[in-house]
Design a protein around this motif. Structure first.
Motif, PDB file in Angstrom:
ATOM      1  N   ILE A 139       0.838  -1.203   0.000  1.00 42.34           N
ATOM      2  CA  ILE A 139       0.000   0.000   0.000  1.00 42.34           C
ATOM      3  C   ILE A 139       0.871   1.250   0.000  1.00 42.34           C
ATOM      4  N   MET A 140       1.919   1.247   0.808  1.00 42.06           N
ATOM      5  CA  MET A 140       2.795   2.415   0.908  1.00 42.06           C
ATOM      6  C   MET A 140       3.543   2.673  -0.400  1.00 42.06           C
ATOM      7  N   ILE A 141       3.994   1.615  -1.049  1.00 42.29           N
ATOM      8  CA  ILE A 141       4.687   1.752  -2.330  1.00 42.29           C
ATOM      9  C   ILE A 141       3.721   2.287  -3.382  1.00 42.29           C
ATOM     10  N   ALA A 142       2.486   1.782  -3.375  1.00 44.34           N
ATOM     11  CA  ALA A 142       1.484   2.240  -4.347  1.00 44.34           C
ATOM     12  C   ALA A 142       1.173   3.723  -4.161  1.00 44.34           C
ATOM     13  N   THR A 168      -7.681   1.813 -12.496  1.00 45.28           N
ATOM     14  CA  THR A 168      -7.833   0.469 -11.941  1.00 45.28           C
ATOM     15  C   THR A 168      -6.804   0.211 -10.847  1.00 45.28           C
ATOM     16  N   PHE A 169      -5.587   0.690 -11.081  1.00 47.73           N
ATOM     17  CA  PHE A 169      -4.509   0.577 -10.079  1.00 47.73           C
ATOM     18  C   PHE A 169      -4.921   1.248  -8.773  1.00 47.73           C
ATOM     19  N   LEU A 170      -5.464   2.468  -8.867  1.00 47.55           N
ATOM     20  CA  LEU A 170      -5.890   3.206  -7.685  1.00 47.55           C
ATOM     21  C   LEU A 170      -7.060   2.510  -6.989  1.00 47.55           C
ATOM     22  N   LYS A 171      -8.012   2.046  -7.774  1.00 41.76           N
ATOM     23  CA  LYS A 171      -9.183   1.385  -7.203  1.00 41.76           C
ATOM     24  C   LYS A 171      -8.779   0.110  -6.467  1.00 41.76           C
ATOM     25  N   THR A 172      -7.859  -0.639  -7.059  1.00 38.22           N
ATOM     26  CA  THR A 172      -7.401  -1.891  -6.441  1.00 38.22           C
ATOM     27  C   THR A 172      -6.797  -1.630  -5.074  1.00 38.22           C
ATOM     28  N   HIS A 173      -5.950  -0.581  -4.994  1.00 38.70           N
ATOM     29  CA  HIS A 173      -5.283  -0.289  -3.725  1.00 38.70           C
ATOM     30  C   HIS A 173      -6.212   0.419  -2.745  1.00 38.70           C
ATOM     31  N   LEU A 174      -7.202   1.134  -3.259  1.00 41.23           N
ATOM     32  CA  LEU A 174      -8.227   1.702  -2.376  1.00 41.23           C
ATOM     33  C   LEU A 174      -8.985   0.584  -1.680  1.00 41.23           C
ATOM     34  N   GLU A 175      -9.384  -0.425  -2.442  1.00 43.74           N
ATOM     35  CA  GLU A 175     -10.117  -1.541  -1.860  1.00 43.74           C
ATOM     36  C   GLU A 175      -9.242  -2.332  -0.890  1.00 43.74           C
ATOM     37  N   LYS A 176      -7.956  -2.462  -1.221  1.00 44.27           N
ATOM     38  CA  LYS A 176      -7.050  -3.187  -0.332  1.00 44.27           C
ATOM     39  C   LYS A 176      -6.874  -2.437   0.988  1.00 44.27           C
ATOM     40  N   GLU A 226      -4.559   6.846   3.608  1.00 42.94           N
ATOM     41  CA  GLU A 226      -4.393   6.099   2.356  1.00 42.94           C
ATOM     42  C   GLU A 226      -5.733   5.955   1.634  1.00 42.94           C
ATOM     43  N   ILE A 227      -6.795   5.695   2.389  1.00 48.94           N
ATOM     44  CA  ILE A 227      -8.121   5.573   1.773  1.00 48.94           C
ATOM     45  C   ILE A 227      -8.529   6.894   1.130  1.00 48.94           C
ATOM     46  N   GLU A 228      -8.269   7.993   1.830  1.00 47.15           N
ATOM     47  CA  GLU A 228      -8.594   9.304   1.276  1.00 47.15           C
ATOM     48  C   GLU A 228      -7.755   9.593   0.039  1.00 47.15           C
ATOM     49  N   TYR A 229      -6.466   9.275   0.097  1.00 46.78           N
ATOM     50  CA  TYR A 229      -5.577   9.551  -1.034  1.00 46.78           C
ATOM     51  C   TYR A 229      -6.004   8.788  -2.279  1.00 46.78           C
ATOM     52  N   PHE A 230      -6.192   7.480  -2.153  1.00 48.67           N
ATOM     53  CA  PHE A 230      -6.552   6.670  -3.322  1.00 48.67           C
ATOM     54  C   PHE A 230      -7.932   7.062  -3.848  1.00 48.67           C
ATOM     55  N   GLY A 231      -8.862   7.429  -2.948  1.00 46.77           N
ATOM     56  CA  GLY A 231     -10.183   7.851  -3.372  1.00 46.77           C
ATOM     57  C   GLY A 231     -10.164   9.140  -4.153  1.00 46.77           C
ATOM     58  N   ILE A 232      -9.441  10.143  -3.647  1.00 46.33           N
ATOM     59  CA  ILE A 232      -9.344  11.433  -4.335  1.00 46.33           C
ATOM     60  C   ILE A 232      -8.604  11.300  -5.647  1.00 46.33           C
ATOM     61  N   ALA A 233      -7.484  10.558  -5.624  1.00 47.01           N
ATOM     62  CA  ALA A 233      -6.689  10.395  -6.845  1.00 47.01           C
ATOM     63  C   ALA A 233      -7.486   9.679  -7.925  1.00 47.01           C
ATOM     64  N   LYS A 234      -8.271   8.679  -7.515  1.00 39.58           N
ATOM     65  CA  LYS A 234      -9.095   7.950  -8.482  1.00 39.58           C
ATOM     66  C   LYS A 234     -10.130   8.864  -9.117  1.00 39.58           C
ATOM     67  N   ASP A 235     -10.772   9.698  -8.297  1.00 40.93           N
ATOM     68  CA  ASP A 235     -11.803  10.610  -8.806  1.00 40.93           C
ATOM     69  C   ASP A 235     -11.197  11.681  -9.728  1.00 40.93           C
TER      70      ASP A 235
END
Length: 337
Positions: A284-287, A302-310, A326-335
């Protein structure tokens, strides 16, 4: 063929888990360990006084946490238009005395509260050399011959340099051990000696200094239960044994060396289940650090969504860990993508 001498590292009966609180204090190598553990979501507090090198400074700071010492303006001194504390690293220094005191006392309170609940204390000693004030030094709450934790680039004539004897270091550590156990009876302590070379003292003097620390620490480990030794110094000096494992200054271990040391620390002092969880968190940290050249592509989304779910899965499974950032980061970046 065997190209390295193996070092037998004795593991504690019960190793570190993710539910444990870990305080770290001491030299700059402390922060290599602390930053790694912190990034991997362990509950960590490191160097509440800033970087400390010698046993006197480390022991004095730890006792101050047990006492919840409050600093006053008379404990500070003004040098080159900046207020400083002889007992703290320069990261606490400030042109405003009140702000300096505020940051010091907030850190003291945090350390007092955290140490009360700490399961593991990691002490990294860097040098046996202690610097003591002379009669030419300015005030700051200390008396002549008192040791200082940081010289703050003050004139050299303000200090006497003293190489602590083995007996002096044992006495400091012994007293501190008893104070710590009275304050927190469940506390377990891991000692390390920093592999960073203090070449300002000279190569020969550095080796004398490290040898005294090693002898004093092993005296303590052999005397009291719940004390352990992690051979960071020996892993770099005796196993890696090569200047290619040092930065260009030939003083500080480089990234491959510190990674090697951390691998050995994890194997010896962190329990198996936590090591498995560390590997998941590391992904997660590397992603999160990944920088996409084409963030608008479906592949990156898809990469962001996968790590958001993880991250969400780990947060649900291990509720005592915090993955909100991390959840906030992957969510915002995906959007945004």
């Amino acid at each position: 063929m065997q190209f390295q001498l193996p070092i037998q590292i004795k593991s504690p009966e019960a190793r570190i888990t993710y539910r444990d609180k870990i305080m770290l204090t001491g030299s700059c190598f402390t922060e290599h360990i602390g930053n790694t553990l912190s990034e991997l979501k362990f509950s960590v507090l490191q160097n509440p006084n800033g970087i400390l090198f010698d046993p006197r400074s480390v022991c004095s700071s730890l006792i101050s946490y047990t006492e919840n010492k409050k600093y006053k303006k008379e404990d500070l001194f003004l040098l080159n238009e900046v207020w400083n504390s002889w007992e703290h690293h320069s990261r606490f220094s400030n042109i405003n005395a009140d702000e300096c005191l505020k940051s010091i006392n907030e850190s003291q309170q945090d350390a007092h509260n955290f140490l009360k609940e700490t399961d593991w204390l990691i002490i990294t000693l860097g040098s046996s050399f202690s610097y003591q004030l002379t009669h030419e030094a300015t005030a700051g709450g200390l008396q002549r011959d008192d040791g200082v934790a940081n010289c703050h680039r003050a004139p050299s004539q303000w200090f006497n340099k003293h190489l602590l004897t083995i007996d002096e270091t044992i006495s400091l550590l012994d007293n501190t051990y008893h104070r710590l156990k009275q304050f927190n009876s469940k506390l377990k302590i891991i000692f390390t000696i920093s592999p960073v070379r203090h070449i300002r003292d000279g190569v020969i003097e550095n080796n004398r200094s490290k040898a005294r620390l090693i002898e004093a620490v092993h005296h303590m480990i052999n005397k009291f239960p719940g004390l352990y030794y992690f051979p960071a110094y020996e892993l770099v000096i005796d196993v890696l044994r090569d200047y290619r494992f040092y930065d260009i200054d030939m003083v500080h271990p480089n990234y491959p060396a510190t990674e090697f040391v951390m691998e050995k620390f994890n194997e010896s002092f962190i329990d198996d289940q936590s090591q498995q969880l560390m590997e998941e968190i590391k992904k997660i940290m590397i992603a999160r650090k990944h920088k996409a050249f084409q963030p608008e592509t479906n592949a990156h989304k898809t990469f962001l969504k996968t790590h958001l779910e993880k991250a969400k899965e780990l947060q649900s499974k291990f509720s005592f860990l915090d993955f909100n950032d991390e959840i906030e980061y992957f969510g915002i970046a995906k959007d945004l993508g």
